[in-house]
Design an enzyme around this catalytic site. Structure first.
Site, PDB file in Angstrom:
ATOM      1  CD  GLU A 233      -2.989  -0.873  -0.041  1.00 40.58           C
ATOM      2  OE1 GLU A 233      -2.982   0.204  -0.672  1.00 40.58           O
ATOM      3  OE2 GLU A 233      -3.721  -1.827  -0.349  1.00 40.58           O
TER       4      GLU A 233
ATOM      5  CE1 TYR B  70      -6.385   3.148  -0.105  1.00 36.43           C
ATOM      6  CE2 TYR B  70      -4.005   3.275   0.161  1.00 36.43           C
ATOM      7  CZ  TYR B  70      -5.112   2.713  -0.430  1.00 36.43           C
ATOM      8  OH  TYR B  70      -4.958   1.692  -1.325  1.00 36.43           O
TER       9      TYR B  70
ATOM     10  CG  ASP C 170      -7.565   4.809  -3.417  1.00 36.05           C
ATOM     11  OD1 ASP C 170      -8.802   4.765  -3.620  1.00 36.05           O
ATOM     12  OD2 ASP C 170      -6.761   4.015  -3.961  1.00 36.05           O
TER      13      ASP C 170
END
Length: 392
Positions: free
Chosen positions: A66, A149, A167
């Site tokens: 991520e 996020y 996002d």
């Protein structure tokens, strides 16, 4: 894939049925978001891309992936992720990483503060969590480099905590689903969608729900060009599709123009003790591209060709790079290059300068054979690195 066993389209065929909005009755935003769960999970089970970080729900690879995927395309991340996991397979290995090795592995991904924050967070995990990642959303948020996020992605995928991960892809999908005209470039819009999802998202499989939204945004409700509405699992509930407004939604304010900076780059090389070397300089520990290596450069465009050949040009170069005129053996114009950062653009011209056996002490004498494997050199200088190796 193991994580989709519960949502096999064969076992639960009914999940493929579209959710229809009752005629004459408009769903609230919360009801609309709740209604997308069944078709979204079914679609994701059949259409999810096979990605190396999706092989299991271990929090460490989820976290690494991520962070890498921020501002970077999936296909570009794949080889970086593989190399990174081979070098740093767990939190302990990352915490012990030498900074230059870490930055070299990150070379080309950009936004190098992300790599430094990974190590900072890993050190905290070793000191406070026994080398494991925290198991709550709130604790994840406290780690360096982790925002809402990333914390949401790790918490929902690895620990099945029903928290959102919003996002740009998710904001685009939700904006179109809800026909929202709120500016997705503003923090308050992201906050609104996070709050909405927190109260309305899938509870049993929040990780699959979040990943499904990512995937719809990446593959179907795409950022550039018309969305592929005929393939979208949310089409029967999408208000923007019904009204044909995809080219108006989402709304995003125009970014401020980037600042232009002109630079002249010097690729200074030579030979010493039968080894080819190139001159590098380490950037300051703070600021843009902090602590990375670079080819020596100066502000502005220095037009050396205007000085002609021979002594006059050599005198100008010697003053700029700090070497004796007689050491300058060859000067070659390497052309123009441009590199775009988030808030600034570098417009560069470059010169290849061949020296004798002298090198100013302010530069690092780097063996050219080690340049690719040892020194983290940002992609901003990629055009001139290629010119260096082409010349060899």
């Amino acid at each position: 894939m193991d994580m989709f066993k519960e949502y096999s389209p064969v076992k639960e065929l009914y999940r493929l049925l579209p959710v229809m909005e009752p005629e004459g009755q408009e769903l609230s935003e919360e009801e609309r978001v709740k209604a997308i769960a069944r078709p979204l999970l079914s679609w994701f089970a059949s259409n999810a891309r096979t990605l190396p970080w999706r092989t299991n729900q271990n929090p460490y690879p989820v976290w690494i992936s991520e962070i890498m995927l921020q501002q970077t395309r999936v296909e570009a991340v794949k080889p970086y992720f593989k190399r990174f996991m081979e070098q740093f397979p767990d939190v302990e290995a990352l915490a012990k990483a030498e900074e230059e090795v870490l930055l070299k592995l990150w070379e080309g991904l950009g936004y190098y503060s992300r790599a430094r924050n990974l190590k900072k967070a890993a050190i905290i995990m070793m000191e406070e969590y026994g080398g494991a990642m925290p198991k709550t959303y709130e604790a994840l948020l406290k780690l360096p480099g982790i925002g809402t996020y990333t914390a949401g992605a790790v918490a929902s995928i690895a620990y099945k905590i029903p928290v959102p991960a919003v996002d740009g892809n998710v904001m685009r999908v939700l904006s179109r689903l809800l026909e929202s005209r709120q500016d997705i470039g503003k923090p308050q819009t992201k906050k609104k969608f996070e709050t909405l999802l927190l109260s309305s998202m899938e509870q049993k499989e929040p990780g699959l729900f979040n990943q499904g939204l990512f995937e719809v945004g990446a593959l179907v409700c795409i950022p550039n060009g018309a969305p592929k509405c005929s393939l979208c699992p949310l089409s029967s509930l999408c208000k923007t599709r019904k009204k044909g407004l995809w080219d108006e939604i989402p709304v995003k304010s125009t970014k401020k123009g980037r600042r232009i900076e002109e630079k002249t780059v010097f690729v200074i090389s030579g030979q010493k003790e039968e080894k080819e070397w190139v001159a590098l300089r380490k950037r300051p520990d703070q600021g843009l591209l902090a602590a990375l290596y670079e080819f020596p450069n100066v502000e502005g465009h220095v037009q050396l060709e205007s000085f002609g050949e021979g002594t006059q040009k050599n005198r100008e170069i010697s003053q700029i790079i700090g070497v004796a005129e007689e050491q300058i053996q060859q000067v070659e114009f390497l052309g123009e290059a441009k590199h775009v950062f988030s808030h600034v653009e570098w417009h560069m011209i470059g010169y290849g300068i061949r020296l004798g056996n002298s090198l100013p002490e302010s530069f690092v004498l780097a063996d050219i054979q080690e340049l690719e494997g040892k020194y983290p050199l940002p992609n901003a200088f990629l055009a001139y690195r290629k010119a260096l190796f082409k010349a060899k």
